[in-house]
Write an enzyme that holds these catalytic residues in place. Sequence first.
Site, PDB file in Angstrom:
ATOM      1  N   SER A 187       0.800  -1.225   0.000  1.00 15.61           N
ATOM      2  CA  SER A 187       0.000   0.000   0.000  1.00 15.61           C
ATOM      3  C   SER A 187       0.836   1.280   0.000  1.00 15.61           C
ATOM      4  CB  SER A 187      -0.935   0.014   1.212  1.00 15.61           C
ATOM      5  OG  SER A 187      -0.199   0.095   2.419  1.00 15.61           O
ATOM      6  N   LYS A 194       0.625   5.192   6.899  1.00 15.99           N
ATOM      7  CA  LYS A 194       0.126   5.964   5.766  1.00 15.99           C
ATOM      8  C   LYS A 194       0.820   7.328   5.770  1.00 15.99           C
ATOM      9  CE  LYS A 194      -2.861   2.725   4.819  1.00 15.99           C
ATOM     10  NZ  LYS A 194      -2.636   1.820   3.656  1.00 15.99           N
TER      11      LYS A 194
END
Length: 265
Positions: free
Chosen positions: A135, A183
Amino acid sequence: MLPMQKYSQIIILSLAILGAIVDRPAWSDVSTDSPILSESFCQKVFTDAISRARAGNWQASEQERRIIQQCRVKFSPPVNPNTPLPQASLCISLIKNLLQGDLNRSSEIDFSEDRWLPATRCSEVVAAYYMPSGSMLPTLKVNERFIIDKTAYRVQAPRRGDMIIFNPTEQLKRQKFNDKFIKRIIGLPGDKIKIQNGKVYINGKPLKENYILEPPSYSHKLVLVPANSYFVLGDNRNNSYDSHYWGFVTRDLIVGKLIWKLESK
């Protein structure tokens, strides 16, 4: 040949740094069935673990983690609560020396008490994690290890572009996610975020991003980032479970900021 005092300090320092990089610092309770812990035995455990780390194998068994923790308890002197925590930059410097095999070079190490003793607390300042998915490609490869600074936001607020480790939100917990996420911060408190036509817009202006794998193929309606909250996205925009699915990350969930990627020989 190193003086015995410096040799002992190296062992203490090595075990402390090892505790910060071999695994997450959530140590299990000390077991009662471990081997007799001598200084030479602890040094061997340390040497074996670091040799594997230099070869790219960062995994440690549960038994090894327990032994390392016991070694730290036995050979590390009590730390005065008034002793300041070390700067993350010092811990990173020591980790680099450790992985390069230079920690035993006494001429390059400051063994003054006000430096090496706080450094034994590096596991309270930095921690190593690995990237379990794609990701964050291309920034972080799958299984790539990285170091976070757990104290980064004690003196400053998170900034746009920071890569952060955070605990799952309540919504993610309801979806049975228990592990930490990593993230990149895109939206800060008070920002208006919108995603359309392959671009992220912040307060009406397109965000320049040279770190993403490809432009987002989805759209996201205009949202206002609440106070003490952050809008986060993965660099692999089209293969990341992030804020465009489940919302915002509150500041109290942030564990730390990525400051260095571990490189093995």
